[in-house]
Design an enzyme around this catalytic site. Structure first.
Site, PDB file in Angstrom:
ATOM      1  N   PHE A  97     -19.186  19.529  -3.292  1.00 40.07           N
ATOM      2  CA  PHE A  97     -18.543  20.322  -3.051  1.00 40.07           C
ATOM      3  C   PHE A  97     -18.423  21.282  -4.210  1.00 40.07           C
ATOM      4  CE2 PHE A  97     -14.964  23.341  -4.125  1.00 40.07           C
ATOM      5  CZ  PHE A  97     -14.602  23.955  -2.404  1.00 40.07           C
ATOM      6  N   ARG A 128       3.866  26.245  -6.168  1.00 38.67           N
ATOM      7  CA  ARG A 128       1.910  25.329  -6.137  1.00 38.67           C
ATOM      8  C   ARG A 128       2.043  25.179  -5.049  1.00 38.67           C
ATOM      9  NH1 ARG A 128      -0.378  26.147 -10.373  1.00 38.67           N
ATOM     10  NH2 ARG A 128       0.801  26.146 -12.763  1.00 38.67           N
ATOM     11  N   GLU A 187      -3.073  33.047 -21.116  1.00 39.84           N
ATOM     12  CA  GLU A 187      -2.185  32.972 -20.499  1.00 39.84           C
ATOM     13  C   GLU A 187      -0.629  33.407 -20.546  1.00 39.84           C
ATOM     14  OE1 GLU A 187      -2.627  31.904 -17.270  1.00 39.84           O
ATOM     15  OE2 GLU A 187      -4.841  31.903 -17.806  1.00 39.84           O
ATOM     16  N   GLY A 236      -8.060   9.724 -13.274  1.00 39.07           N
ATOM     17  CA  GLY A 236      -9.117   8.177 -12.485  1.00 39.07           C
ATOM     18  C   GLY A 236      -9.671   8.549 -11.307  1.00 39.07           C
ATOM     19  N   GLU A 247     -10.285  17.038 -16.043  1.00 32.58           N
ATOM     20  CA  GLU A 247      -9.261  18.209 -16.339  1.00 32.58           C
ATOM     21  C   GLU A 247      -8.557  17.606 -17.801  1.00 32.58           C
ATOM     22  OE1 GLU A 247      -5.710  20.991 -14.829  1.00 32.58           O
ATOM     23  OE2 GLU A 247      -5.477  18.901 -14.675  1.00 32.58           O
ATOM     24  N   GLU A 264      -0.379  36.201  -8.477  1.00 31.99           N
ATOM     25  CA  GLU A 264       0.591  35.321  -8.371  1.00 31.99           C
ATOM     26  C   GLU A 264       2.354  35.717  -8.356  1.00 31.99           C
ATOM     27  OE1 GLU A 264      -1.431  31.962 -11.857  1.00 31.99           O
ATOM     28  OE2 GLU A 264      -0.601  33.785 -12.855  1.00 31.99           O
TER      29      GLU A 264
END
Length: 174
Positions: free
Chosen positions: A12, A60, A88, A111, A115, A136
């Site tokens: 993807f 979220r 940000e 794992g 990021e 947002e």
């Protein structure tokens, strides 16, 4: 202990993340599959006015709930971490900082994800005109450091970057 990538398939490619599936060979010759979410990296800011910490409330979708967090965001292509942090902070809190200090960097989920988040302490704050992102809904919430620590203890703050950042700030200011 190392693993050698034998082959990679792209499962993807999205706007924010990519997913690849690697076949790897272990040191002893055995083979295994690794699913890896590729992420461009992010920043998180501890906007501190000397008495209060700027937190944000936002929905979220992946968590299925509203979270109370420190401001944060994903790095754009070609953008460095300090530039992302300033952008940000402005977008999420309508604040600017005259003083910046880089904090620790950490993997969020090593794992399965690439990021890395870079923490920043932002101080000498000033307010700006609202400059929020159109996709947002974010609400600014100010907290004292003891209240932010209590919010971790009570379960009101549950995301890893905020917990790591608030504890780092508490240790840094002690």
């Amino acid at each position: 202990m190392t693993e050698r990538t034998v082959s990679t398939q792209r499962a993807f490619e999205g706007r924010l993340i990519n997913l690849r599936v690697d076949e790897v060979e272990l040191d002893d010759g055995r083979r295994a599959r690794r699913e890896v979410v590729e992420h461009p990296g992010a920043v998180a800011m501890l906007a501190w006015d000397g008495e209060r910490l700027a937190m944000v409330r936002q929905w979220r979708h992946a968590a299925g709930q509203e979270l109370l967090e420190i401001p944060a965001g994903t790095m754009d292509p070609g953008e460095d971490a300090p530039g992302t942090a300033a952008r940000e902070l402005r977008e999420e809190t309508s604040l600017a900082a005259a003083s910046w200090e880089a904090g620790p960097r950490f993997f969020t989920a090593p794992g399965f994800c690439t990021e890395v988040i870079q923490l920043f302490l932002a101080s000498e704050l000033s307010e700006l005109q609202g400059v929020s992102e159109p996709d947002e809904q974010i609400e600014l919430a100010w907290m004292s450091l003891p209240d932010a620590l209590a919010a971790i203890d009570s379960g009101a703050v549950t995301d890893a970057k905020s917990i790591a950042g608030i504890y780092w700030l508490a240790r840094r200011l002690a």
